[in-house]
Design a protein around this motif. Structure first.
Motif, short mmCIF file in Angstrom:
data_model
loop_
_atom_site.label_atom_id
_atom_site.label_comp_id
_atom_site.label_asym_id
_atom_site.label_seq_id
_atom_site.Cartn_x
_atom_site.Cartn_y
_atom_site.Cartn_z
N LEU A 41 45.59 60.75 15.90
CA LEU A 41 46.99 60.98 15.55
C LEU A 41 47.25 62.46 15.29
O LEU A 41 48.32 62.98 15.64
CB LEU A 41 47.36 60.15 14.32
N SER A 42 46.29 63.13 14.68
CA SER A 42 46.48 64.56 14.35
C SER A 42 46.02 65.48 15.49
O SER A 42 46.68 66.47 15.78
CB SER A 42 45.72 64.88 13.07
N ASN A 43 44.91 65.15 16.11
CA ASN A 43 44.42 65.92 17.26
C ASN A 43 44.71 65.10 18.51
O ASN A 43 43.85 64.39 19.02
CB ASN A 43 42.93 66.21 17.12
N LYS A 44 45.95 65.19 18.99
CA LYS A 44 46.39 64.30 20.04
C LYS A 44 45.56 64.49 21.31
O LYS A 44 45.30 65.61 21.74
CB LYS A 44 47.87 64.56 20.36
N PRO A 45 45.16 63.36 21.92
CA PRO A 45 44.38 63.44 23.15
C PRO A 45 45.30 63.60 24.36
O PRO A 45 46.54 63.65 24.23
CB PRO A 45 43.67 62.09 23.18
N TYR A 46 44.69 63.64 25.55
CA TYR A 46 45.43 63.81 26.80
C TYR A 46 45.26 62.57 27.67
O TYR A 46 44.23 61.88 27.62
CB TYR A 46 44.94 65.05 27.53
N THR A 47 46.28 62.30 28.46
CA THR A 47 46.23 61.13 29.34
C THR A 47 45.13 61.31 30.38
O THR A 47 44.76 62.43 30.75
CB THR A 47 47.56 60.91 30.06
N GLU A 48 44.62 60.19 30.86
CA GLU A 48 43.55 60.25 31.84
C GLU A 48 44.02 60.89 33.15
O GLU A 48 43.30 61.69 33.75
CB GLU A 48 42.99 58.85 32.11
N VAL A 49 45.22 60.54 33.58
CA VAL A 49 45.74 61.10 34.83
C VAL A 49 45.85 62.62 34.75
O VAL A 49 45.42 63.35 35.65
CB VAL A 49 47.10 60.47 35.18
N SER A 50 46.42 63.11 33.65
CA SER A 50 46.60 64.55 33.53
C SER A 50 45.26 65.27 33.37
O SER A 50 45.08 66.39 33.85
CB SER A 50 47.52 64.89 32.34
N GLU A 64 43.02 52.45 11.20
CA GLU A 64 41.77 52.97 10.64
C GLU A 64 40.99 53.80 11.66
O GLU A 64 40.44 54.86 11.34
CB GLU A 64 40.92 51.78 10.17
N PHE A 65 40.95 53.35 12.92
CA PHE A 65 40.17 54.07 13.93
C PHE A 65 40.94 55.25 14.52
O PHE A 65 40.34 56.25 14.90
CB PHE A 65 39.74 53.10 15.03
N LEU A 66 42.25 55.11 14.60
CA LEU A 66 43.05 56.25 15.07
C LEU A 66 42.88 57.42 14.11
O LEU A 66 42.85 58.59 14.54
CB LEU A 66 44.52 55.84 15.15
N ASN A 67 42.73 57.12 12.82
CA ASN A 67 42.50 58.18 11.83
C ASN A 67 41.05 58.65 11.81
O ASN A 67 40.78 59.84 11.65
CB ASN A 67 42.90 57.67 10.44
N LYS A 68 40.11 57.72 11.99
CA LYS A 68 38.70 58.09 11.97
C LYS A 68 38.39 59.14 13.03
O LYS A 68 37.62 60.08 12.79
CB LYS A 68 37.82 56.85 12.20
N TYR A 69 38.97 58.98 14.22
CA TYR A 69 38.72 59.91 15.32
C TYR A 69 39.86 60.91 15.51
O TYR A 69 39.95 61.55 16.56
CB TYR A 69 38.44 59.13 16.62
N SER A 70 40.73 61.04 14.50
CA SER A 70 41.80 62.05 14.47
C SER A 70 42.68 62.00 15.71
O SER A 70 43.19 63.03 16.17
CB SER A 70 41.19 63.46 14.33
#
Length: 960
Positions: free
Chosen positions: A734-743, A726-732
């Motif tokens: 899955l569709s707007n993939k985020p970036y790792t903290e290290v990178s 539910e939250f992975l979809n709420k903040y997109s």
């Protein structure tokens, strides 16, 4: 859920009526217990039917009386710490019995219940179990029985404040430990909105504790989700067995030789009253109030949020300083990126002021690259309309110049100046606990109980932040019907956060109210650029000048304005924060509840005790209510339903071996059902010598916060969200993939590309453990008890968390999301304990070893456990006439602590607790002088938490 609960209760009621039909005629057992040497009566002696929990304790005159349905012949067991156990077979009259006890050892004869949910000698337990009885609790060296638990073999503790402590066994310790269960009279002591026990903030007062039993390691097969590292069961006193009035007053000091404070007093009053009438109706009430100055969080080490570990530097040497116990400095800003943003904003403001006719960037671009700063000033005076010259020179030029001349502005992060925890957190600790119960005996073995435990106070606990709990309260309310072979109970836990708030958000928002970051950052960067134009000014000097200018007039702790800001923010909910209108809130509003219903029936008697057969079922609901301040429940209701059923079958083969098989099935509405089996065996190799082996499984569901949290932390620089789909979809995500903290950090520094992080679309799932144990417990002679065990655990789907950065337009948003680590984690270890009694002296010692294997690449190591720790104890109940003592030394090795709040090394430490007591039989009182950490060597148990010093006290207890 209501239909399911109704069905569960109907089944249980049928089982109960089956049991009632088998009730036999009761008989009365009564008599007196005296000291064989002095002929004086002994109060507090336990008299029980051997192998059962039915029995009583002697009163002040050494008399006891209880009823039982056991038919003669049966055996009575009479036990008291410091005296030899007496057992007598009752074949005829069971009244007016007389027992005389001789001083001596009773090692290994205690009866425990929690290991198998049935009474058994501790020597014959199929799994490792530890126990503290009422007599031991009266003689502890620690300030309270709850503090003394850390002296038990295999136990470690995280101290977050004076009244907030978390226990753990076998690795993966934590501040709020969601892997360790605590039960009070069968009630889960967890706060529903936190999913971990709140320690002894609400619970049993010391005068009302009957016993404490500890099961190290996995225990889900019998006690459900959560007991993946251990289960602690605390049982209060029954008014029929322990009638009368007792009180205890304790006064003392702490903060001795504390660099931050003079010595501070603490006082505690405990009262207990209990009464029974005709062995039918009983009532009790217990009260405890403590007032003290809490331990201070003073770790000002520089913290690196990328590695979650400390780094070199302080506020003077590192512009991006982020102190561990300093709040409001969590958010870092890159000077170049911020400069570009400020330049754009200033340019647009001047363009708007000119009615869209004058663009300063277009005009200044006419000068060639490399133009000296002074030439820009002359150019502006000659080419910029007079009404705009000041704005272009002071509000725009420094940022334009730094943008056009990158060498002027370093690729450096900066943070705002924070406030120390001591100026933000309420350290005036108060703890008020009350508990009471009404008891009615339908028959000598069937009892109805209505019980309430309620506690409130002010404390501090550590989660992803340091939370100041003010006027926090939690209540546990239970109705239970139980007999020798069954119980059925329903209870609710009601959590209320009161005036509690998040300290880092408070620190950040005080700064924002004083001067917004949109004003502070331009002032810092502009001053820095101006200073660096002078070749004689170093980079460090320029940073110092910039911070001094930006912080000029900064509101300081203790000032009226500071207090006004702080009170406004403390009294405003997080969900009411509105940056545009200048409304800031750090208060959270947790009114979550837990409703739990369960029952169990033991069918062993129906099988003539040839086999032991138990079944049970439970249902519970988490009712989350935070008004959007913790969970995503501002505009909706969130409930989580869970159901379970378990069974256990045991059989003894001859007199040498007992095999027990158990299993439990649990289902949570957000996750697939899970079966947790358990197999145990006990082999009696000689009298009072037993080898035990067990295979156990355990699991825990993602916590309520793992599932539904939606909260800004770290001064508002990060958003923690639930890990379910539910939250992975709420903040997109899955569709707007985020970036790792290290990178992300490498890209900001210009040392690497951004790398995407892919979430599992199934979201976070339960974690599990498979545990194997082999142990031996036995008496070597009558006065030497040996207990040794080894274990091997394998964990799967460890619940950890990742920080990711999602790009939305031109801005990045940081998220903290719970996920499951891939691969398996293996741990192993063991413990060795011995107790030796000679005369009236008792020597005890134990040592524990814990080790973790290789870890999955993305797993943050929160094993949080020293490899070696040990305890040594020496006591004597009466070294001189009416004078006794107890001393305990505890040591543990250094280790690395990792949590969502902070990580770093916890140094090795050793500490001594001791007490000397004087009994005054004429008034049935005890005077005790003692202390914890009496050598006053300050230590920490977990990184980021306060240092703990000595507590010295004197107490007077009447009828303890």
């Amino acid at each position: 859920m209501n239909k399911t609960i109704t069905k569960v209760f109907l089944v249980l009621c049928v089982l109960l009526w089956t049991g009632f039909a088998a009730i036999a005629q009761s008989i009365v057992v009564s008599g007196t217990v005296t000291d064989k040497l002095t002929k004086e009566p002994i109060p507090g002696v336990s008299v029980t039917v051997k192998g059962k929990t039915i029995g009583s304790s002697t009163d002040q005159n050494g008399k006891f009386s209880f009823t039982t349905t056991e038919k003669p012949p049966f055996t009575l067991s009479v036990t008291f710490v410091g005296f030899n156990t007496v057992e007598r077979e009752i074949t005829g009259s069971s009244t007016n019995l007389s027992f005389e006890l001789e001083s001596g050892a009773i090692l290994g004869q205690e009866v425990v219940v929690s290991a198998s949910r049935t009474p058994e000698r501790i020597l014959e337990s199929p799994v490792t179990i530890e126990r503290m009885g009422a007599a031991q609790i009266r003689e502890i060296a620690a300030p309270s029985f709850y503090d003394a638990i850390q002296n038990i073999k295999g136990v470690e503790m995280s101290t977050q404040s004076l009244t907030f402590r978390s226990y753990n066994t076998r690795g993966f310790n934590a501040n709020g430990n969601t892997r360790f269960n605590q039960l009070i009279d069968g009630m889960d002591n967890q706060a529903p909105g936190l999913n971990f026990s709140v320690g002894n903030i609400v619970g049993i007062t010391e005068l009302d504790v009957d016993n404490v039993e500890l099961l190290p390691g996995a225990s889900s097969a019998l006690y459900g989700a959560g007991g993946i590292s251990g289960t602690l069961l605390m049982t209060s006193k029954d008014p029929f067995k322990y009638p009368g009035v007792s009180f205890q007053f304790k006064t003392g000091v702490n903060h001795v030789n504390d660099n931050n404070s003079s010595a501070q007093p603490f006082n505690q009053l405990d009262v207990r009253m209990a009464k029974s009438w005709n062995n039918k109706f009983g009532a009790k009430f217990a009260f405890s109030f403590l007032q003290a100055k809490d331990w201070f969080g003073t770790n000002q080490s520089n913290f690196d949020r990328a590695s979650n570990m400390p780094k070199a530097g302080n506020r003077q040497s590192d512009p991006a300083y982020d102190g561990v116990n300093v709040y409001g400095d969590e958010t870092s800003y890159n000077m170049r990126a911020t400069n570009n943003t400020v330049e754009l904003g200033a340019r647009q403001a001047i363009l708007n002021a000119s009615g869209g006719l004058f663009n300063p960037q277009t005009v200044l671009n006419n000068l060639p690259a490399g133009t000296p700063y002074a030439n820009y000033i002359g150019f502006i005076n000659a080419n910029v309309p007079a009404p705009l010259r000041a704005a272009v020179t002071n509000q725009y030029l420094p940022f334009y110049y730094a943008q056009r001349n990158p060498g002027v502005l370093p690729n450096q992060n900066i943070t705002r100046t924070g406030y120390n925890e001591m100026d933000l957190v309420d350290y005036d600790t108060k703890s008020l606990k009350m508990s009471g119960g009404l008891y009615y005996n339908f028959t000598p073995t069937i009892q109805l109980t209505a019980q309430a435990n309620w506690g409130t106070g002010t404390s501090v606990y550590t989660g992803s932040d340091r939370y100041s709990l003010r006027n926090f309260n939690i209540g546990l309310y239970k109705l239970e019907l139980k007999g020798e072979d069954f119980y059925i109970r329903g209870y609710t836990t009601q959590e209320r956060s009161g005036d509690s708030y998040i300290s880092s958000i408070l620190g950040a928002y005080i700064s924002e109210k004083d001067k917004s970051s949109t004003a502070w950052l331009p002032q810092y960067i502009g001053t820095y650029v101006g200073a660096r134009l002078n070749p004689a000014v170093t980079e460090a000097q320029a940073h110092a000048a910039a911070r001094s200018a930006a912080d000029a007039g900064r509101v300081m702790p203790g000032s009226t304005q500071y207090e006004n800001y702080a009170q406004q923010i403390k009294n405003t909910y997080i969900s009411q924060t509105n940056l545009a209108t200048g409304v800031y809130g750090a208060k959270f509003n947790d009114k979550s509840n837990l409703y739990h219903y369960e029952g169990m029936y033991n069918f062993s008697k129906l099988f003539n005790n040839v086999v032991e057969f138990q079944v049970g079922a439970s249902a519970r609901r988490f009712d989350l209510n935070s008004g959007g301040t913790i969970f995503d429940d501002l505009n909706r209701e969130i409930d989580i339903d869970e159901y379970a059923a378990f069974g256990q079958l045991g059989k003894k083969f001859g007199e040498a071996f007992k095999l027990t098989v158990a299993g439990r099935f649990d289902k949570s509405q957000n996750f697939e059902g899970r079966f947790t089996p358990r197999v145990t065996g006990v082999w009696t190799v000689a009298k009072n010598s037993n080898i035990r082996a067990s295979f156990q499984t355990g699991f825990r569901n993602p916590t309520t916060q793992n599932q539904y949290i939606d909260l800004a932390v770290g001064g508002g620089s990060q958003r923690l969200i639930g890990g379910i789909p539910e939250f992975l979809n709420k903040y997109s995500l899955l569709s707007n993939k985020p970036y790792t903290e290290v990178s992300y950090r490498q890209a900001v520094a210009g040392t690497g590309p951004l790398v995407q992080y892919s979430f599992d679309p199934r979201g976070v799932r339960p974690e599990s453990v498979t545990a194997y144990e082999l142990g031996y417990k036995g008496l070597l002679g009558s006065n030497f008890l040996l207990d040794i065990y080894g274990f091997y655990n394998q964990y799967k789907d460890f619940i950890t968390a990742v920080n990711v950065y999602q790009l939305n337009g031109t801005a990045f948003t940081k998220f903290g999301v719970p996920v499951n680590a891939t691969g398996k984690v293996k741990t192993w270890g063991g413990a060795f304990g011995l107790d030796y009694v000679t005369g009236k002296y008792t020597f005890s010692g134990n040592v524990s070893y814990n080790k973790i294997g290789d870890l999955p690449a993305e797993y943050n190591n929160d094993f949080n456990t020293p490899e070696i720790r040990y305890n040594l104890g020496l006591s004597n109940r009466e070294v001189f006439k009416n004078v006794g003592f107890n001393v305990n030394y505890r040591w543990q090795d250094k280790f690395i602590w990792f949590s969502s709040f902070a990580g770093g090394e916890v140094p090795a430490f050793g500490t001594v607790d001791a007490q000397v007591n004087l009994k005054v039989p004429s008034v049935n009182s005890v005077v005790k002088i003692g202390g914890s950490n009496i050598l006053n060597k300050y230590y920490i148990t977990s990184y980021g938490n306060p240092e703990v010093g000595a507590m010295y006290y004197v107490s007077l207890a009447f009828n303890p």
